[in-house]
Design a protein around this motif. Structure first.
Motif, mmCIF file in Angstrom:
data_model
loop_
_atom_site.group_PDB
_atom_site.id
_atom_site.type_symbol
_atom_site.label_atom_id
_atom_site.label_comp_id
_atom_site.label_asym_id
_atom_site.label_seq_id
_atom_site.Cartn_x
_atom_site.Cartn_y
_atom_site.Cartn_z
ATOM 1 N N ILE A 48 76.450 56.799 43.971
ATOM 2 C CA ILE A 48 75.647 57.436 42.927
ATOM 3 C C ILE A 48 75.421 56.458 41.781
ATOM 4 N N THR A 49 74.175 56.328 41.372
ATOM 5 C CA THR A 49 73.780 55.505 40.225
ATOM 6 C C THR A 49 73.156 56.424 39.187
ATOM 7 N N GLY A 50 73.438 56.179 37.914
ATOM 8 C CA GLY A 50 72.849 57.052 36.911
ATOM 9 C C GLY A 50 72.931 56.506 35.505
ATOM 10 N N GLY A 51 72.407 57.304 34.591
ATOM 11 C CA GLY A 51 72.420 56.948 33.187
ATOM 12 C C GLY A 51 72.604 58.183 32.319
ATOM 13 N N VAL A 78 74.200 47.931 44.195
ATOM 14 C CA VAL A 78 73.102 48.324 43.315
ATOM 15 C C VAL A 78 73.043 47.326 42.161
ATOM 16 N N TYR A 79 71.843 46.852 41.848
ATOM 17 C CA TYR A 79 71.620 45.971 40.698
ATOM 18 C C TYR A 79 70.917 46.754 39.595
ATOM 19 N N SER A 89 70.560 48.113 47.110
ATOM 20 C CA SER A 89 70.603 47.029 48.089
ATOM 21 C C SER A 89 71.460 47.462 49.271
ATOM 22 N N PRO A 90 70.851 47.735 50.441
ATOM 23 C CA PRO A 90 71.625 48.104 51.635
ATOM 24 C C PRO A 90 72.539 46.968 52.076
ATOM 25 N N GLY A 121 77.012 46.680 41.019
ATOM 26 C CA GLY A 121 78.006 47.668 41.414
ATOM 27 C C GLY A 121 77.973 47.802 42.915
ATOM 28 N N MET A 122 79.146 47.950 43.543
ATOM 29 C CA MET A 122 79.166 48.026 45.001
ATOM 30 C C MET A 122 80.329 48.863 45.496
ATOM 31 N N ALA A 123 80.198 49.304 46.726
ATOM 32 C CA ALA A 123 81.244 50.104 47.354
ATOM 33 C C ALA A 123 81.147 49.921 48.859
#
Length: 280
Positions: free
Chosen positions: A50-53, A206-207, A241-242, A260-262
């Motif tokens: 999950i990406t957010g702001g 994710v960038y 980014s896959p 950020g990565m997982a």
């Protein structure tokens, strides 16, 4: 308080190579992450990331619990990384207050029930950029400033990629289940990030690009090493980014980006490198 939640399905490299510009942007680009007194979240089915702001201005904003997660609260089965890219603000997590200044980070462990965000000054609101990944163990919540980070300087002015990597929420600084976050700052005169490029089949990424000067842009490169594509990005935008994709960029000016990565491997150096001369 307003909450928006979007879900993005995982895309294979065969699908991606057939996409036009609009389709690439629709599936991978997050154009708007910050809205006054709102929470904006995008779930990628790559590693359930999950990406957010969150940008509190006139009120305190609570971390919502989208119905799509089927959880009692947002961090019931998740961990959360936060980096403030705006004015000074605070995160209140289960009664503990963490003050975050510009470019300071916070890790919140699995099981944290109540999380709220506030700004110290409505005229210069905090902008909390957040990443979250599934977690199966509870690690302590912790604030991490740049002074606490593991810092690496790479690149040269001659190759236009002189940069400082600030490893903030990584396992060499604090324990996490799978989430890792950091920030790369490009020196004046340098525009290339993460070059030579790489993939890492054990993790997605994710960038988030910010500090892009007004009137300037960043061209983000993605795709398989021999089948690359590009997405033009503006200030404070993020891109998925896959695990099969390179993730690199070049700007019309220097800038900063948060990575950020997982995935299944916490080894930062676990990368499959791609020679610059072999990219297509």
């Amino acid at each position: 308080m307003k909450t928006s939640f979007e879900s993005r399905y995982a895309i294979s490299p065969n699908e991606a190579k057939k996409m036009d510009t609009a389709a690439l942007r629709q599936n991978f680009l997050m154009e708007s992450l910050f809205e006054a007194d709102a929470v904006k979240l995008t779930l990628s089915h790559f590693d359930r990331y999950i990406t957010g702001g969150v940008m509190p201005v006139k009120e305190t904003v609570a971390l919502s619990n989208p119905e799509n997660l089927k959880a009692a609260f947002f961090l019931e089965r998740r961990e959360l990384g936060i980096i403030n890219v705006g004015g000074k603000g605070s995160v209140l997590a289960d009664g503990v207050n963490y003050e975050l200044d510009f470019k300071e980070a916070l890790y919140l462990g699995k099981g944290t029930k109540e999380v709220t965000f506030s700004s110290a000054n409505a005229d210069s609101p905090a902008k909390f950029y957040i990443n979250s990944a599934p977690a199966h163990h509870t690690y302590p919540s912790k604030k991490v400033s740049k002074a606490d980070a593991e810092i690496v300087e790479l690149g040269t002015p001659e190759t236009a990629n002189h940069r400082v990597i600030n490893k903030l929420l990584v396992n060499s600084v604090l324990p996490t289940c799978q989430l890792q976050m950091g920030m790369t700052e490009l020196k004046s005169g340098s525009v290339w990030n993460t070059m030579p490029a790489h993939t890492h089949d054990r993790r997605m990424e994710v960038y988030f690009y910010f500090e892009v000067p007004q009137g300037q842009s960043v061209c983000h490169f993605m795709g398989e090493p021999q089948e690359t594509r590009h997405i033009w990005m503006q200030n404070e935008q993020a891109v998925i980014s896959p695990n099969w994709s390179i993730h690199s960029g070049a700007g019309t000016s220097n800038y900063t980006f948060i990575w950020g990565m997982a995935g299944e491997n916490l080894d930062y150096g676990d990368m499959d490198h791609c020679a610059i001369t072999e990219l297509k």
